[in-house]
Design a protein around this motif. Structure first.
Motif, mmCIF file in Angstrom:
data_model
loop_
_atom_site.group_PDB
_atom_site.id
_atom_site.type_symbol
_atom_site.label_atom_id
_atom_site.label_comp_id
_atom_site.label_asym_id
_atom_site.label_seq_id
_atom_site.Cartn_x
_atom_site.Cartn_y
_atom_site.Cartn_z
ATOM 1 N N ALA A 118 -9.489 -6.784 88.643
ATOM 2 C CA ALA A 118 -9.788 -8.353 89.437
ATOM 3 C C ALA A 118 -9.583 -9.351 88.117
ATOM 4 O O ALA A 118 -9.959 -9.623 87.484
ATOM 5 C CB ALA A 118 -11.371 -8.931 90.020
ATOM 6 N N THR A 119 -8.401 -9.986 89.198
ATOM 7 C CA THR A 119 -7.659 -11.309 88.535
ATOM 8 C C THR A 119 -7.384 -12.687 89.317
ATOM 9 O O THR A 119 -8.577 -12.389 90.094
ATOM 10 C CB THR A 119 -6.773 -11.051 87.562
ATOM 11 N N VAL A 120 -7.122 -13.803 88.608
ATOM 12 C CA VAL A 120 -7.102 -15.148 89.123
ATOM 13 C C VAL A 120 -7.333 -15.077 90.546
ATOM 14 O O VAL A 120 -6.296 -14.198 91.059
ATOM 15 C CB VAL A 120 -6.709 -16.674 88.335
ATOM 16 N N PRO A 121 -8.238 -15.512 91.236
ATOM 17 C CA PRO A 121 -9.073 -15.923 90.782
ATOM 18 C C PRO A 121 -10.067 -15.575 91.453
ATOM 19 O O PRO A 121 -11.329 -16.111 91.583
ATOM 20 C CB PRO A 121 -8.957 -17.313 91.562
ATOM 21 N N HIS A 122 -10.009 -13.973 91.606
ATOM 22 C CA HIS A 122 -11.009 -13.355 91.711
ATOM 23 C C HIS A 122 -13.237 -12.658 90.894
ATOM 24 O O HIS A 122 -13.672 -12.321 91.383
ATOM 25 C CB HIS A 122 -10.961 -12.592 92.735
ATOM 26 N N LYS A 123 -12.488 -13.409 90.048
ATOM 27 C CA LYS A 123 -13.851 -13.306 89.086
ATOM 28 C C LYS A 123 -14.819 -12.814 88.670
ATOM 29 O O LYS A 123 -16.052 -11.651 89.000
ATOM 30 C CB LYS A 123 -13.020 -12.644 87.247
ATOM 31 N N ILE A 124 -14.674 -14.345 89.311
ATOM 32 C CA ILE A 124 -16.498 -14.552 89.352
ATOM 33 C C ILE A 124 -17.217 -13.725 90.454
ATOM 34 O O ILE A 124 -18.168 -13.481 90.952
ATOM 35 C CB ILE A 124 -16.585 -15.531 89.302
ATOM 36 N N ALA A 125 -16.453 -14.405 91.667
ATOM 37 C CA ALA A 125 -16.600 -14.254 92.979
ATOM 38 C C ALA A 125 -17.014 -12.243 93.214
ATOM 39 O O ALA A 125 -17.645 -11.750 93.517
ATOM 40 C CB ALA A 125 -15.664 -14.158 93.923
ATOM 41 N N MET A 126 -15.921 -11.860 92.313
ATOM 42 C CA MET A 126 -16.032 -10.287 92.424
ATOM 43 C C MET A 126 -17.110 -9.670 91.953
ATOM 44 O O MET A 126 -17.770 -8.068 92.123
ATOM 45 C CB MET A 126 -14.899 -8.997 91.264
ATOM 46 N N CYS A 127 -17.597 -10.659 90.707
ATOM 47 C CA CYS A 127 -19.297 -9.964 90.363
ATOM 48 C C CYS A 127 -20.160 -9.712 91.579
ATOM 49 O O CYS A 127 -21.263 -8.746 91.449
ATOM 50 C CB CYS A 127 -19.317 -10.857 88.973
ATOM 51 N N ASP A 128 -20.479 -10.885 92.362
ATOM 52 C CA ASP A 128 -21.411 -10.707 93.362
ATOM 53 C C ASP A 128 -21.053 -9.857 94.562
ATOM 54 O O ASP A 128 -22.402 -9.089 95.584
ATOM 55 C CB ASP A 128 -21.361 -11.961 93.862
ATOM 56 N N LEU A 129 -19.891 -9.194 95.012
ATOM 57 C CA LEU A 129 -19.141 -7.750 95.400
ATOM 58 C C LEU A 129 -19.646 -6.228 95.075
ATOM 59 O O LEU A 129 -19.117 -5.952 95.963
ATOM 60 C CB LEU A 129 -17.970 -7.853 95.834
ATOM 61 N N CYS A 130 -19.825 -6.264 93.805
ATOM 62 C CA CYS A 130 -19.803 -5.119 93.312
ATOM 63 C C CYS A 130 -21.840 -4.697 93.700
ATOM 64 O O CYS A 130 -22.538 -5.522 93.829
ATOM 65 C CB CYS A 130 -20.142 -5.190 92.244
ATOM 66 N N ASP A 131 -21.740 -3.195 93.332
ATOM 67 C CA ASP A 131 -23.056 -2.427 93.539
ATOM 68 C C ASP A 131 -23.812 -2.565 92.940
ATOM 69 O O ASP A 131 -25.160 -2.788 92.722
ATOM 70 C CB ASP A 131 -23.269 -1.352 94.419
ATOM 71 N N GLU A 132 -23.179 -2.358 91.056
ATOM 72 C CA GLU A 132 -23.504 -2.883 90.353
ATOM 73 C C GLU A 132 -23.014 -2.512 89.159
ATOM 74 O O GLU A 132 -21.454 -3.249 89.366
ATOM 75 C CB GLU A 132 -24.213 -1.060 89.584
ATOM 76 N N VAL A 133 -23.402 -3.606 88.204
ATOM 77 C CA VAL A 133 -22.614 -4.396 86.868
ATOM 78 C C VAL A 133 -22.695 -3.731 85.768
ATOM 79 O O VAL A 133 -24.538 -4.223 85.834
ATOM 80 C CB VAL A 133 -21.983 -6.082 87.660
ATOM 81 N N SER A 134 -22.206 -3.903 84.696
ATOM 82 C CA SER A 134 -22.544 -3.638 83.576
ATOM 83 C C SER A 134 -23.176 -4.728 82.853
ATOM 84 O O SER A 134 -23.469 -5.951 83.209
ATOM 85 C CB SER A 134 -21.466 -3.784 82.233
ATOM 86 N N PRO A 135 -23.986 -4.155 81.394
ATOM 87 C CA PRO A 135 -24.845 -5.636 80.909
ATOM 88 C C PRO A 135 -23.912 -6.428 81.041
ATOM 89 O O PRO A 135 -24.248 -8.185 80.666
ATOM 90 C CB PRO A 135 -25.752 -4.723 80.158
#
Length: 265
Positions: free
Chosen positions: A67-84
């Motif tokens: 995921a790159t510009v402009p989606h990096k922040i929005a994609m965080c909320d679309l994942c089921d799980e994210v790394s620390p």
């Protein structure tokens, strides 16, 4: 590259997408490693990102995507799980699709940026740094710079509130660090980082007052196309050391492929 029904797919999602370099680098990687996989670029508007991500869950031969510009922040909320690390930064730039369709996000931008500087023999310890931008990549770079031991980090963003919010998240983790808001002047800094998208278009304004640069300073870019952005061109004219945008991605390729488990299924 012989694409068959057994070829694993990964993607890079962006808007625009014409400037991305990941397809060349990842596809060269799979060719070198003899992995039956391919990366394709996908242009998705922000308004369509959520529905696109949902569709990717059902694509059984998809290993993941960048995921790159402009989606990096929005994609965080679309994942089921994210790394620390991604949770800390508030952005992801690499996503793995697990066999059950779950999307797992991680962030490698900061690690890649710092590794690129070190590969160019640019030391960070004790440096006074001006960071332009407060988006997904800038967030990752800010945390990585502090972890690398910079003496001071000043953040400049056209929306001051976003820069302050980033500082507020950094301070609890680096309570003794010198973290401040910056103006658009590079005076007094050892390293100036353009972590904005300004420079991708010929009509973009400069991200800071580059005419104030002096030869002892280092100017680093995250934009990959064009390689010589307007701000790097000014920096070269001033005699500055310059760091191009591509090394940040080059230093992430093995890590990205490993995180997606590319071609391992």
């Amino acid at each position: 590259m012989d694409i068959t029904g057994q070829t694993r797919i990964c993607a890079i999602v962006a808007d625009p997408v014409q400037q991305v370099k990941a397809p060349q680098l990842i596809n060269a990687w799979v060719d070198k490693k003899c992995v039956n996989a391919v990366l394709v670029p996908m242009q998705v508007a922000p308004a369509e990102l959520a529905s696109w991500a949902q569709a990717m869950r059902g694509l059984k031969n998809l290993d993941g995507f960048i995921a790159t510009v402009p989606h990096k922040i929005a994609m965080c909320d679309l994942c089921d799980e994210v790394s620390p690390a991604a949770a800390l930064v508030g952005a992801v730039n690499i996503v793995r699709r697990d066999p059950d369709g779950r999307l797992i996000g991680h962030i490698l931008d900061g690690e890649g940026f710092v590794a690129g500087l070190r590969r160019s023999n640019i030391a960070l310890e004790g440096k006074r740094v001006m960071l332009c931008g407060a988006g997904g990549a800038a967030n990752a770079i800010a945390f990585a710079l502090m972890a690398a031991g910079v003496a001071a980090l000043a953040i400049y963003n056209r929306t001051t509130a976003k820069a302050q919010e980033l500082i507020d998240r950094l301070k609890p983790i680096y309570p003794s660090g010198e973290l401040t808001l910056a103006t658009d002047s590079p005076v007094g800094f050892d390293l100036i980082v353009n972590a904005t998208s300004l420079g991708m278009s010929e009509t973009d304004p400069l991200p800071f007052r580059a005419y104030q640069l002096v030869a002892t300073q280092i100017v680093a870019e995250i934009i990959m196309k064009p390689a010589l952005t307007p701000v790097l061109a000014v920096a070269q004219e001033k005699g500055c050391t310059v760091q191009f945008g591509l090394p940040m991605l080059e230093c992430q390729i093995d890590l990205m492929a490993d995180f997606m488990r590319l071609g391992q299924r």
